[in-house]
Design an enzyme around this catalytic site. Sequence first.
Site, PDB file in Angstrom:
ATOM      1  N   ASN A 128       3.405   3.369 -10.320  1.00 39.47           N
ATOM      2  CA  ASN A 128       2.118   3.169 -11.503  1.00 39.47           C
ATOM      3  C   ASN A 128       0.698   3.569 -10.550  1.00 39.47           C
ATOM      4  O   ASN A 128      -0.076   3.945 -11.080  1.00 39.47           O
ATOM      5  CB  ASN A 128       1.948   1.873 -12.406  1.00 39.47           C
ATOM      6  CG  ASN A 128       0.583   1.764 -12.701  1.00 39.47           C
ATOM      7  OD1 ASN A 128       0.213   2.179 -13.839  1.00 39.47           O
ATOM      8  ND2 ASN A 128      -0.128   0.805 -11.994  1.00 39.47           N
TER       9      ASN A 128
ATOM     10  N   LYS B  84      -1.197  15.236 -10.904  1.00 42.93           N
ATOM     11  CA  LYS B  84      -0.256  14.741 -11.476  1.00 42.93           C
ATOM     12  C   LYS B  84       0.748  15.851 -12.002  1.00 42.93           C
ATOM     13  O   LYS B  84       1.821  15.472 -12.298  1.00 42.93           O
ATOM     14  CB  LYS B  84      -0.959  14.143 -12.915  1.00 42.93           C
ATOM     15  CG  LYS B  84      -1.723  12.762 -12.487  1.00 42.93           C
ATOM     16  CD  LYS B  84      -0.898  11.759 -12.240  1.00 42.93           C
ATOM     17  CE  LYS B  84      -1.612  10.225 -12.324  1.00 42.93           C
ATOM     18  NZ  LYS B  84      -0.762   9.107 -11.760  1.00 42.93           N
TER      19      LYS B  84
ATOM     20  N   TYR C 215      -7.243  15.373  -9.033  1.00 42.61           N
ATOM     21  CA  TYR C 215      -6.612  14.408  -9.927  1.00 42.61           C
ATOM     22  C   TYR C 215      -5.518  14.942 -10.875  1.00 42.61           C
ATOM     23  O   TYR C 215      -4.277  14.918 -10.675  1.00 42.61           O
ATOM     24  CB  TYR C 215      -7.484  13.648 -10.903  1.00 42.61           C
ATOM     25  CG  TYR C 215      -6.853  12.622 -11.544  1.00 42.61           C
ATOM     26  CD1 TYR C 215      -6.024  11.431 -11.168  1.00 42.61           C
ATOM     27  CD2 TYR C 215      -6.744  12.779 -12.932  1.00 42.61           C
ATOM     28  CE1 TYR C 215      -5.229  10.427 -11.778  1.00 42.61           C
ATOM     29  CE2 TYR C 215      -6.103  11.584 -13.879  1.00 42.61           C
ATOM     30  CZ  TYR C 215      -5.491  10.578 -13.318  1.00 42.61           C
ATOM     31  OH  TYR C 215      -4.612   9.824 -13.911  1.00 42.61           O
TER      32      TYR C 215
ATOM     33  N   ASP D 159       0.950  -1.289   0.087  1.00 44.37           N
ATOM     34  CA  ASP D 159      -0.006  -0.067   0.133  1.00 44.37           C
ATOM     35  C   ASP D 159       0.838   1.063   0.016  1.00 44.37           C
ATOM     36  O   ASP D 159       1.730   1.577   1.095  1.00 44.37           O
ATOM     37  CB  ASP D 159      -0.914  -0.043   1.049  1.00 44.37           C
ATOM     38  CG  ASP D 159      -1.791   1.243   1.322  1.00 44.37           C
ATOM     39  OD1 ASP D 159      -1.458   2.183   0.454  1.00 44.37           O
ATOM     40  OD2 ASP D 159      -2.704   1.101   2.013  1.00 44.37           O
TER      41      ASP D 159
ATOM     42  N   THR E 174      -9.904   1.506 -17.945  1.00 47.83           N
ATOM     43  CA  THR E 174      -9.818   0.834 -16.895  1.00 47.83           C
ATOM     44  C   THR E 174     -10.808   1.448 -15.819  1.00 47.83           C
ATOM     45  O   THR E 174     -11.634   2.041 -16.004  1.00 47.83           O
ATOM     46  CB  THR E 174      -8.530   1.111 -16.316  1.00 47.83           C
ATOM     47  OG1 THR E 174      -8.355   2.613 -15.935  1.00 47.83           O
ATOM     48  CG2 THR E 174      -7.361   1.023 -17.383  1.00 47.83           C
TER      49      THR E 174
HETATM   50  P1  NAP Z   1      -6.820   1.188 -12.341  1.00 50.49           P
HETATM   51  O1  NAP Z   1      -7.327   0.179 -13.023  1.00 50.49           O
HETATM   52  O2  NAP Z   1      -7.902   1.910 -11.427  1.00 50.49           O
HETATM   53  O3  NAP Z   1      -5.443   0.886 -11.454  1.00 50.49           O
HETATM   54  C1  NAP Z   1      -5.019   1.612 -10.422  1.00 50.49           C
HETATM   55  C2  NAP Z   1      -4.032   0.610  -9.621  1.00 50.49           C
HETATM   56  O4  NAP Z   1      -3.677   1.525  -8.523  1.00 50.49           O
HETATM   57  C3  NAP Z   1      -4.878  -0.388  -8.874  1.00 50.49           C
HETATM   58  O5  NAP Z   1      -3.968  -1.699  -9.113  1.00 50.49           O
HETATM   59  C4  NAP Z   1      -4.900  -0.139  -7.649  1.00 50.49           C
HETATM   60  O6  NAP Z   1      -4.989  -1.238  -6.581  1.00 50.49           O
HETATM   61  C5  NAP Z   1      -3.569   0.910  -7.271  1.00 50.49           C
HETATM   62  N1  NAP Z   1      -3.605   1.613  -6.112  1.00 50.49           N
HETATM   63  C6  NAP Z   1      -4.652   2.505  -5.823  1.00 50.49           C
HETATM   64  N2  NAP Z   1      -4.017   3.115  -4.701  1.00 50.49           N
HETATM   65  C7  NAP Z   1      -2.979   2.351  -4.110  1.00 50.49           C
HETATM   66  C8  NAP Z   1      -2.426   2.410  -2.774  1.00 50.49           C
HETATM   67  N3  NAP Z   1      -2.630   3.105  -1.949  1.00 50.49           N
HETATM   68  N4  NAP Z   1      -1.495   1.249  -2.801  1.00 50.49           N
HETATM   69  C9  NAP Z   1      -1.097   0.379  -3.750  1.00 50.49           C
HETATM   70  N5  NAP Z   1      -1.827   0.200  -4.927  1.00 50.49           N
HETATM   71  C10 NAP Z   1      -2.677   1.240  -5.246  1.00 50.49           C
HETATM   72  O7  NAP Z   1      -6.204   2.427 -13.028  1.00 50.49           O
HETATM   73  P2  NAP Z   1      -5.233   2.357 -14.280  1.00 50.49           P
HETATM   74  O8  NAP Z   1      -5.957   3.459 -15.353  1.00 50.49           O
HETATM   75  O9  NAP Z   1      -4.692   1.472 -14.698  1.00 50.49           O
HETATM   76  O10 NAP Z   1      -4.244   3.571 -13.855  1.00 50.49           O
HETATM   77  C11 NAP Z   1      -2.918   3.423 -13.444  1.00 50.49           C
HETATM   78  C12 NAP Z   1      -1.978   4.507 -13.585  1.00 50.49           C
HETATM   79  O11 NAP Z   1      -2.080   5.281 -14.923  1.00 50.49           O
HETATM   80  C13 NAP Z   1      -2.468   5.591 -12.592  1.00 50.49           C
HETATM   81  O12 NAP Z   1      -1.308   6.237 -12.114  1.00 50.49           O
HETATM   82  C14 NAP Z   1      -3.247   6.611 -13.369  1.00 50.49           C
HETATM   83  O13 NAP Z   1      -3.172   7.704 -12.704  1.00 50.49           O
HETATM   84  C15 NAP Z   1      -2.588   6.532 -14.470  1.00 50.49           C
HETATM   85  N6  NAP Z   1      -3.284   7.055 -15.913  1.00 50.49           N
HETATM   86  C16 NAP Z   1      -4.196   6.403 -16.398  1.00 50.49           C
HETATM   87  C17 NAP Z   1      -5.107   6.797 -17.334  1.00 50.49           C
HETATM   88  C18 NAP Z   1      -6.286   5.996 -18.080  1.00 50.49           C
HETATM   89  O14 NAP Z   1      -7.063   6.595 -18.924  1.00 50.49           O
HETATM   90  N7  NAP Z   1      -6.712   5.045 -17.517  1.00 50.49           N
HETATM   91  C19 NAP Z   1      -4.706   8.103 -18.065  1.00 50.49           C
HETATM   92  C20 NAP Z   1      -3.587   8.783 -17.541  1.00 50.49           C
HETATM   93  C21 NAP Z   1      -2.875   8.089 -16.554  1.00 50.49           C
HETATM   94  P3  NAP Z   1      -6.413  -1.562  -5.951  1.00 50.49           P
HETATM   95  O15 NAP Z   1      -7.033  -2.577  -6.948  1.00 50.49           O
HETATM   96  O16 NAP Z   1      -6.117  -2.152  -4.539  1.00 50.49           O
HETATM   97  O17 NAP Z   1      -7.325  -0.482  -5.914  1.00 50.49           O
END
Ligand code: NAP
Length: 241
Positions: free
Chosen positions: A88, A168, A164, A61, A199
Site C-alpha cells: 500500500n 502506477k 505519479y 522503509d 488523505t
Molecule cells: P497517505 O495517507 O499519504 O499514506 C501513504 C503511506 O505510505 C504512509 O503510511 C506513508 O508513510 C507510507 N510510505 C510512503 N513512502 C514510504 C516508504 N518509503 N516506506 C514505507 N512507507 C512509506 O496516502 P494514501 O492516500 O493512504 O495512499 C495509500 C495508497 O493508496 C498509495 O499507494 C496511493 O498511491 C494509493 N491511492 C490513493 C488514492 C487517494 O485518493 N488517496 C487514490 C488512488 C491510489 P509516512 O507516514 O512515513 O510518510
Amino acid sequence: MSEQTIALVTGANKGIGYEIAAGLGALGWRVGVGARNEERREAAVTKLRETGVDAFGVPLDVTDDASVDAAVALIEGRAGRLDVLVNNAGITGSAPQMPTTVDPATVRAAVETNVIGVIRVTNAMLPLLRRSASPRIVNMSSSVGSLTLQSAPGAEMGPISVAYSPSKSFLNAVTVQYVRELRDTNILINAACPGFCATDLNDFRGVRTPAQGAAIAIRLAALPDDGPTGRFFDDAGEVPW
Ligand code: NAP
C-alpha cells in the site's frame, strides 16, 4: 480451530493503509503495521490494539534493502510465514509534474517507492508467502495508472502527471509480470484502486473516506482460493489496465 491469518500492510500508519490494517484486523487476522516512522507506527499499533486488532509494528522503509530484510526477519520470528501482503505504501512525488518541465528526480522518487519498493518488499516476503496455504498479494494502484482510462478521448482523469500516474501504470505492468511468473503457484495477485480518498496524499481533497478506499484491498486480501488473479479492481468492479 483454523490458524490465524498473518498479514502485512505497508504504509499502514495512516490513511488508507491504516484502514486496511483495521479491516483485516476486524476479520480476526494478525496484522503487521509496516511503517518507517517509529512514533507514527507505534501510535497506529496502539490505536489498532485499542479497537481489538491483533496488531504489531513492523519497521519498514520500502526503499531500503536493510529495512525490508529486517522486516522479513521480524515476521519470520513472530509468525514463521506470511499469508497476505498488501503493498500500500505510496507517494505522489512533489509538484509540478508536467512532462515538459518535470525534475527527473521527481519521477525517479515516485518509481523508487511505488514500483521498486513493491518489487523489493514482494521478493523479500515471497519465501514467507510461499509457506502459506493461501497466499495473497494486493498492490495498491490507482485508476490514474490505467492507460486505457487515461488515453480515452475526453477522459477527465485528474491533473497531468508524469511521475505519479505513470508510476502506477508501471506498477500495473509489474503486477501482470508477477502473475505470469507465479501462474502455477497458489498465490493470488491483484491490483486495487481505492478511489479518490481524503488523505495526506492529496491534502485531504479526496471525496471518499480512507475506510471506503480500504474496502477493495480488504476484499482482495480475503479472496477465496478460487478467486481471481492478475486483475485490477475497484469497488465498482474491474478496472481496465
Ligand atoms: P497517505 O495517507 O499519504 O499514506 C501513504 C503511506 O505510505 C504512509 O503510511 C506513508 O508513510 C507510507 N510510505 C510512503 N513512502 C514510504 C516508504 N518509503 N516506506 C514505507 N512507507 C512509506 O496516502 P494514501 O492516500 O493512504 O495512499 C495509500 C495508497 O493508496 C498509495 O499507494 C496511493 O498511491 C494509493 N491511492 C490513493 C488514492 C487517494 O485518493 N488517496 C487514490 C488512488 C491510489 P509516512 O507516514 O512515513 O510518510
